[in-house]
Design a protein around this motif. Structure first.
Motif, PDB file in Angstrom:
ATOM      1  N   PRO A 236       0.812  -1.230   0.000  1.00 27.24           N
ATOM      2  CA  PRO A 236       0.000   0.000   0.000  1.00 27.24           C
ATOM      3  C   PRO A 236       0.842   1.276   0.000  1.00 27.24           C
ATOM      4  CG  PRO A 236      -0.967  -1.600   1.480  1.00 27.24           C
ATOM      5  CD  PRO A 236       0.364  -2.167   1.043  1.00 27.24           C
ATOM      6  N   THR A 237       2.068   1.221   0.518  1.00 29.29           N
ATOM      7  CA  THR A 237       2.913   2.419   0.579  1.00 29.29           C
ATOM      8  C   THR A 237       3.959   2.455  -0.537  1.00 29.29           C
ATOM      9  OG1 THR A 237       4.434   1.351   2.123  1.00 29.29           O
ATOM     10  CG2 THR A 237       2.619   2.660   3.078  1.00 29.29           C
ATOM     11  N   SER A 238       3.811   1.612  -1.556  1.00 30.83           N
ATOM     12  CA  SER A 238       4.759   1.618  -2.671  1.00 30.83           C
ATOM     13  C   SER A 238       4.678   2.928  -3.438  1.00 30.83           C
ATOM     14  CB  SER A 238       4.473   0.469  -3.642  1.00 30.83           C
ATOM     15  OG  SER A 238       4.899  -0.763  -3.123  1.00 30.83           O
ATOM     16  N   ARG A 239       5.855   3.443  -3.779  1.00 30.54           N
ATOM     17  CA  ARG A 239       5.977   4.635  -4.613  1.00 30.54           C
ATOM     18  C   ARG A 239       7.195   4.472  -5.496  1.00 30.54           C
ATOM     19  NH1 ARG A 239       4.079   9.724  -3.237  1.00 30.54           N
ATOM     20  NH2 ARG A 239       4.504  10.091  -5.432  1.00 30.54           N
ATOM     21  N   LEU A 240       7.245   5.240  -6.569  1.00 29.64           N
ATOM     22  CA  LEU A 240       8.481   5.385  -7.322  1.00 29.64           C
ATOM     23  C   LEU A 240       9.187   6.571  -6.702  1.00 29.64           C
ATOM     24  CD1 LEU A 240       7.333   4.819 -11.001  1.00 29.64           C
ATOM     25  CD2 LEU A 240       8.294   3.175  -9.380  1.00 29.64           C
ATOM     26  N   SER A 241      10.415   6.359  -6.260  1.00 24.87           N
ATOM     27  CA  SER A 241      11.116   7.423  -5.533  1.00 24.87           C
ATOM     28  C   SER A 241      11.402   8.631  -6.405  1.00 24.87           C
ATOM     29  CB  SER A 241      12.392   6.884  -4.883  1.00 24.87           C
ATOM     30  OG  SER A 241      13.282   6.366  -5.832  1.00 24.87           O
ATOM     31  N   CYS A 242      11.357   8.471  -7.713  1.00 27.20           N
ATOM     32  CA  CYS A 242      11.552   9.623  -8.605  1.00 27.20           C
ATOM     33  C   CYS A 242      10.357  10.573  -8.557  1.00 27.20           C
ATOM     34  CB  CYS A 242      11.817   9.175 -10.044  1.00 27.20           C
ATOM     35  SG  CYS A 242      10.408   8.379 -10.874  1.00 27.20           S
ATOM     36  N   GLN A 243       9.252  10.113  -8.010  1.00 28.15           N
ATOM     37  CA  GLN A 243       8.032  10.919  -7.966  1.00 28.15           C
ATOM     38  C   GLN A 243       7.765  11.547  -6.608  1.00 28.15           C
ATOM     39  OE1 GLN A 243       6.165  11.479 -10.975  1.00 28.15           O
ATOM     40  NE2 GLN A 243       8.213  10.735 -11.507  1.00 28.15           N
ATOM     41  N   ILE A 244       8.665  11.340  -5.662  1.00 27.36           N
ATOM     42  CA  ILE A 244       8.512  11.956  -4.338  1.00 27.36           C
ATOM     43  C   ILE A 244       9.468  13.139  -4.263  1.00 27.36           C
ATOM     44  CG2 ILE A 244       8.615  11.643  -1.843  1.00 27.36           C
ATOM     45  CD1 ILE A 244       8.355   8.602  -2.350  1.00 27.36           C
ATOM     46  N   GLU A 245       8.914  14.332  -4.336  1.00 25.32           N
ATOM     47  CA  GLU A 245       9.716  15.561  -4.295  1.00 25.32           C
ATOM     48  C   GLU A 245       9.898  16.006  -2.852  1.00 25.32           C
ATOM     49  OE1 GLU A 245       9.075  20.160  -5.533  1.00 25.32           O
ATOM     50  OE2 GLU A 245       8.615  18.671  -7.074  1.00 25.32           O
ATOM     51  N   LEU A 246      11.155  16.302  -2.495  1.00 24.61           N
ATOM     52  CA  LEU A 246      11.473  16.695  -1.126  1.00 24.61           C
ATOM     53  C   LEU A 246      11.047  18.120  -0.834  1.00 24.61           C
ATOM     54  CD1 LEU A 246      12.817  14.807   0.925  1.00 24.61           C
ATOM     55  CD2 LEU A 246      13.233  14.112  -1.395  1.00 24.61           C
ATOM     56  N   THR A 247      10.435  18.276   0.334  1.00 26.05           N
ATOM     57  CA  THR A 247      10.055  19.579   0.873  1.00 26.05           C
ATOM     58  C   THR A 247      10.419  19.580   2.352  1.00 26.05           C
ATOM     59  OG1 THR A 247       7.855  18.838   1.569  1.00 26.05           O
ATOM     60  CG2 THR A 247       8.058  19.707  -0.699  1.00 26.05           C
ATOM     61  N   ASP A 248      10.368  20.732   2.970  1.00 28.60           N
ATOM     62  CA  ASP A 248      10.625  20.821   4.405  1.00 28.60           C
ATOM     63  C   ASP A 248       9.737  19.863   5.196  1.00 28.60           C
ATOM     64  OD1 ASP A 248      12.421  22.827   3.843  1.00 28.60           O
ATOM     65  OD2 ASP A 248      11.228  24.447   4.721  1.00 28.60           O
ATOM     66  N   ASP A 249       8.496  19.686   4.738  1.00 31.43           N
ATOM     67  CA  ASP A 249       7.548  18.825   5.442  1.00 31.43           C
ATOM     68  C   ASP A 249       7.964  17.355   5.443  1.00 31.43           C
ATOM     69  OD1 ASP A 249       5.938  21.012   5.997  1.00 31.43           O
ATOM     70  OD2 ASP A 249       4.629  20.672   4.267  1.00 31.43           O
ATOM     71  N   LEU A 250       8.867  16.976   4.557  1.00 30.71           N
ATOM     72  CA  LEU A 250       9.321  15.582   4.500  1.00 30.71           C
ATOM     73  C   LEU A 250      10.661  15.373   5.198  1.00 30.71           C
ATOM     74  CD1 LEU A 250       8.198  14.529   0.894  1.00 30.71           C
ATOM     75  CD2 LEU A 250       7.124  13.989   3.096  1.00 30.71           C
ATOM     76  N   ASP A 251      11.098  16.359   5.982  1.00 30.69           N
ATOM     77  CA  ASP A 251      12.338  16.202   6.744  1.00 30.69           C
ATOM     78  C   ASP A 251      12.189  15.032   7.707  1.00 30.69           C
ATOM     79  OD1 ASP A 251      14.892  16.750   7.854  1.00 30.69           O
ATOM     80  OD2 ASP A 251      13.955  17.903   9.468  1.00 30.69           O
ATOM     81  N   GLY A 252      13.069  14.038   7.579  1.00 30.67           N
ATOM     82  CA  GLY A 252      13.012  12.844   8.417  1.00 30.67           C
ATOM     83  C   GLY A 252      12.371  11.658   7.720  1.00 30.67           C
ATOM     84  N   LEU A 253      11.957  11.834   6.474  1.00 34.58           N
ATOM     85  CA  LEU A 253      11.316  10.770   5.705  1.00 34.58           C
ATOM     86  C   LEU A 253      12.143   9.490   5.749  1.00 34.58           C
ATOM     87  CD1 LEU A 253       9.128   9.849   3.622  1.00 34.58           C
ATOM     88  CD2 LEU A 253      10.678  10.696   1.847  1.00 34.58           C
ATOM     89  N   VAL A 254      11.452   8.369   5.895  1.00 29.72           N
ATOM     90  CA  VAL A 254      12.091   7.051   5.875  1.00 29.72           C
ATOM     91  C   VAL A 254      11.457   6.250   4.747  1.00 29.72           C
ATOM     92  CG1 VAL A 254      12.519   4.910   7.147  1.00 29.72           C
ATOM     93  CG2 VAL A 254      12.505   7.116   8.360  1.00 29.72           C
ATOM     94  N   VAL A 255      12.311   5.700   3.878  1.00 30.61           N
ATOM     95  CA  VAL A 255      11.837   4.804   2.823  1.00 30.61           C
ATOM     96  C   VAL A 255      12.584   3.487   2.935  1.00 30.61           C
ATOM     97  CG1 VAL A 255      11.131   6.642   1.239  1.00 30.61           C
ATOM     98  CG2 VAL A 255      13.429   5.706   1.082  1.00 30.61           C
ATOM     99  N   HIS A 256      11.878   2.419   2.650  1.00 30.46           N
ATOM    100  CA  HIS A 256      12.452   1.080   2.674  1.00 30.46           C
ATOM    101  C   HIS A 256      12.621   0.620   1.234  1.00 30.46           C
ATOM    102  CE1 HIS A 256      11.672   0.683   7.011  1.00 30.46           C
ATOM    103  NE2 HIS A 256      10.649   1.482   6.732  1.00 30.46           N
ATOM    104  N   LEU A 257      13.726  -0.050   0.965  1.00 28.13           N
ATOM    105  CA  LEU A 257      14.030  -0.473  -0.387  1.00 28.13           C
ATOM    106  C   LEU A 257      13.728  -1.958  -0.562  1.00 28.13           C
ATOM    107  CD1 LEU A 257      17.368   1.483  -0.752  1.00 28.13           C
ATOM    108  CD2 LEU A 257      15.056   2.215  -1.295  1.00 28.13           C
ATOM    109  N   PRO A 258      13.170  -2.320  -1.719  1.00 33.69           N
ATOM    110  CA  PRO A 258      12.839  -3.717  -1.950  1.00 33.69           C
ATOM    111  C   PRO A 258      14.097  -4.558  -2.167  1.00 33.69           C
ATOM    112  CG  PRO A 258      12.427  -2.437  -3.917  1.00 33.69           C
ATOM    113  CD  PRO A 258      12.820  -1.466  -2.853  1.00 33.69           C
TER     114      PRO A 258
END
Length: 115
Positions: free
Chosen positions: A89-111
């Motif tokens: 359910p939380t799958s994304r393409l990382s090229c489509q997640i644009e960094l903003t101040d609100d995403l400071d601390g973001l954690v992504v897991h790699l397959p």
């Protein structure tokens, strides 16, 4: 919280084996670009962010799912159907997640695999 000019959000990439690597990434860059620029293994990005290969698949950590959002386009949803690893359910393409101040601390897991 207001940030000072030049603030760079931190992203933590967690490999399928549990190893983590954090990087400060420029606002406006993608999670994929941050991985490539910082030598994060597990993001291949064959198409360089062109939304044409699904080799930058990641799982957004559950704690960040609301902030990172869901796939933003039909193209991203279509590419997620072609990933080498199972989608979640939380799958994304990382090229489509644009960094903003609100995403400071973001954690992504790699397959485990991108091919």
């Amino acid at each position: 919280m207001a940030r000072t000019r030049g603030f760079m959000p931190k992203v933590t990439y967690v490999s399928h084996t549990g190893e983590s690597q954090s990087a400060d990434i420029e606002n406006g860059d993608s999670v994929m670009r941050g991985a490539l620029d910082n030598g994060v293994e597990g993001i291949v990005a064959e198409c360089g962010g062109g939304l044409a290969c699904a080799t930058c698949h990641c799982y957004v950590d559950d704690a960040w799912a609301d902030q990172a959002g869901t796939p933003t386009s039909q193209d991203e949803r279509d590419m997620l159907e072609m990933t080498a690893s199972d989608t979640r359910p939380t799958s994304r393409l990382s090229c489509q997640i644009e960094l903003t101040d609100d995403l400071d601390g973001l954690v992504v897991h790699l397959p485990e695999a991108q091919y």
